[in-house]
Motif scaffolding. Sequence first.
Motif, short mmCIF file in Angstrom:
data_model
loop_
_atom_site.label_atom_id
_atom_site.label_comp_id
_atom_site.label_asym_id
_atom_site.label_seq_id
_atom_site.Cartn_x
_atom_site.Cartn_y
_atom_site.Cartn_z
N ILE A 41 25.69 34.24 61.30
CA ILE A 41 25.20 34.61 62.63
C ILE A 41 23.88 33.90 62.92
CG2 ILE A 41 23.88 36.70 62.00
CD1 ILE A 41 25.11 38.04 64.51
N HIS A 42 23.11 33.63 61.86
CA HIS A 42 21.88 32.83 61.98
C HIS A 42 22.18 31.42 61.48
CE1 HIS A 42 19.48 36.78 61.97
NE2 HIS A 42 19.56 36.30 63.21
N ALA A 43 22.05 30.45 62.39
CA ALA A 43 22.58 29.11 62.14
C ALA A 43 22.02 28.44 60.89
CB ALA A 43 22.32 28.24 63.37
N CYS A 44 20.72 28.61 60.63
CA CYS A 44 20.07 27.87 59.54
C CYS A 44 20.36 28.44 58.16
CB CYS A 44 18.57 27.82 59.77
SG CYS A 44 17.81 29.45 59.95
N GLU A 45 21.01 29.60 58.09
CA GLU A 45 21.22 30.27 56.80
C GLU A 45 22.51 29.77 56.15
OE1 GLU A 45 20.90 34.41 57.98
OE2 GLU A 45 18.84 34.12 58.70
N TRP A 46 22.49 28.50 55.76
CA TRP A 46 23.71 27.81 55.31
C TRP A 46 24.38 28.45 54.10
CZ3 TRP A 46 23.04 21.74 55.54
CH2 TRP A 46 22.88 21.36 56.91
N TRP B 154 17.36 25.64 63.06
CA TRP B 154 17.74 26.42 64.23
C TRP B 154 18.40 27.74 63.82
CZ3 TRP B 154 16.01 26.23 68.86
CH2 TRP B 154 16.61 27.02 69.86
N ARG B 155 18.07 28.83 64.56
CA ARG B 155 18.55 30.18 64.20
C ARG B 155 19.48 30.80 65.25
NH1 ARG B 155 16.46 35.08 61.73
NH2 ARG B 155 16.41 36.85 63.15
N LYS B 156 19.18 30.56 66.53
CA LYS B 156 19.78 31.36 67.60
C LYS B 156 21.06 30.71 68.14
CE LYS B 156 15.83 31.32 70.01
NZ LYS B 156 14.94 31.69 71.15
N PHE C 241 26.44 38.75 55.91
CA PHE C 241 25.73 37.87 54.96
C PHE C 241 24.70 37.00 55.66
CE2 PHE C 241 29.36 39.25 52.60
CZ PHE C 241 28.86 39.41 51.32
N HIS C 242 23.47 37.13 55.19
CA HIS C 242 22.32 36.36 55.69
C HIS C 242 21.60 35.73 54.50
CE1 HIS C 242 21.80 38.16 59.86
NE2 HIS C 242 22.72 38.97 59.34
N SER C 243 20.55 34.97 54.80
CA SER C 243 19.58 34.58 53.78
C SER C 243 18.23 34.48 54.48
CB SER C 243 19.94 33.24 53.14
OG SER C 243 19.68 32.15 54.03
N TYR C 244 17.13 34.50 53.77
CA TYR C 244 17.06 34.67 52.33
C TYR C 244 16.15 35.86 52.03
CZ TYR C 244 12.63 32.40 53.35
OH TYR C 244 11.41 32.10 53.91
ZN ZN Z 1 19.82 36.10 59.13
#
Ligand code: ZN
Length: 328
Positions: free
Chosen positions: A63-68, A119-121, A189-192
């Motif tokens: 959902i957050h783009a940069c959290e590969w 980028w996140r959004k 699932f997100h990071s970090y």
């Molecule tokens: Zn996140």
Amino acid sequence: KEGWTSYHTLEQINEWMSSLGRQYPEKVESFEAGRTYENRTIWGFKLSFGARPRPGIFIEGGIHACEWISPATVTYLANELLTSEDAAVRHLAESYDWYFVPIFNPDGYAYTHEHDRLWRKTRSPQANSKCTGVDANRNWDYKWNVSGASPEPCSGIYAGTRAFSEIETLTLSEYLYSVKDKLFAYLAFHSYSQLLMYPYSYTTGNLENFEESVRKFFISYHRVSCLFINLSFYDLTQRAMSRRAVEALAQRYGTQFEFGNAAETIYLASGCTIDWVKGVLGLPIVFIYELRDQGNYGFLLPADQIIPSGQEVMDSLVAMFDEAARLG
Ligand code: ZN
Ligand code: 0X9
């Protein structure tokens, strides 16, 4: 496991998903989970291993783009559930129906590969602002914009002009609503930061209605209801499941995760998926993982940590759902 030694583009991951459907037509069913501002499809797939329906576990990634590491770990988990010959993994896989949506924010994910790695959004333009996009994890229609969210379009935690202003969150919510009676658990699932958390996010207050939501759910799954009907007090249940999960996770490589209520464990945040899934859909079990690391590499986690991350998280899921069954 060759597929998990590097990070992949949106096109590669979409192609992998559609190849699963061709390779395992009896076990994998693709579905369209939503649409994006740039007119992409948000793809998902369901894994099921028998004729009769099992309680559903929904897995959210990206959902957050940069959290590969999120889509990378989520796709690793799906591949293991499909192909592992480990007895504990097979038991977990075959006890549930699995709904995977590895990339909730495909426009953002593509943008991190092509323009801005951090980028996140989402990528929707905002009226009267030079800034682009909404935090898709502040845009859901439950206690929208009450805490830990910003009304400012240039903020990384911009909530949007209204709940579900984003076509991604709106269409994903419609999909989730359509399958809600089949779902037992929801894992985001997100990071970090290495955390394992549960609702609510908008308040440090306690959860309500747990017993009721478990009972309602298992009316349609009476065959396994004896396992879960006594999960009497929601917060204690998720604490117990969390404890088992983080202990198992640490056993493989020593990676330490902390656990607790989301609002208390990091910060208040409203409009998150986990709060909507708990508050509106009323699912019994809802977790959010913040994967590796603790800030050394942060979002730029090296690709040689994808497989270790996937392995330790799989261990945690085996223990988490073993604990759910044991508590029953
Ligand atoms: Zn996140
Ligand atoms: O802020 C978020 O959306 C999540 N953290 S992240 O660094 N991946 O952006 C956490 C959301 C969970 N809710 C709370 N922490 N209250």
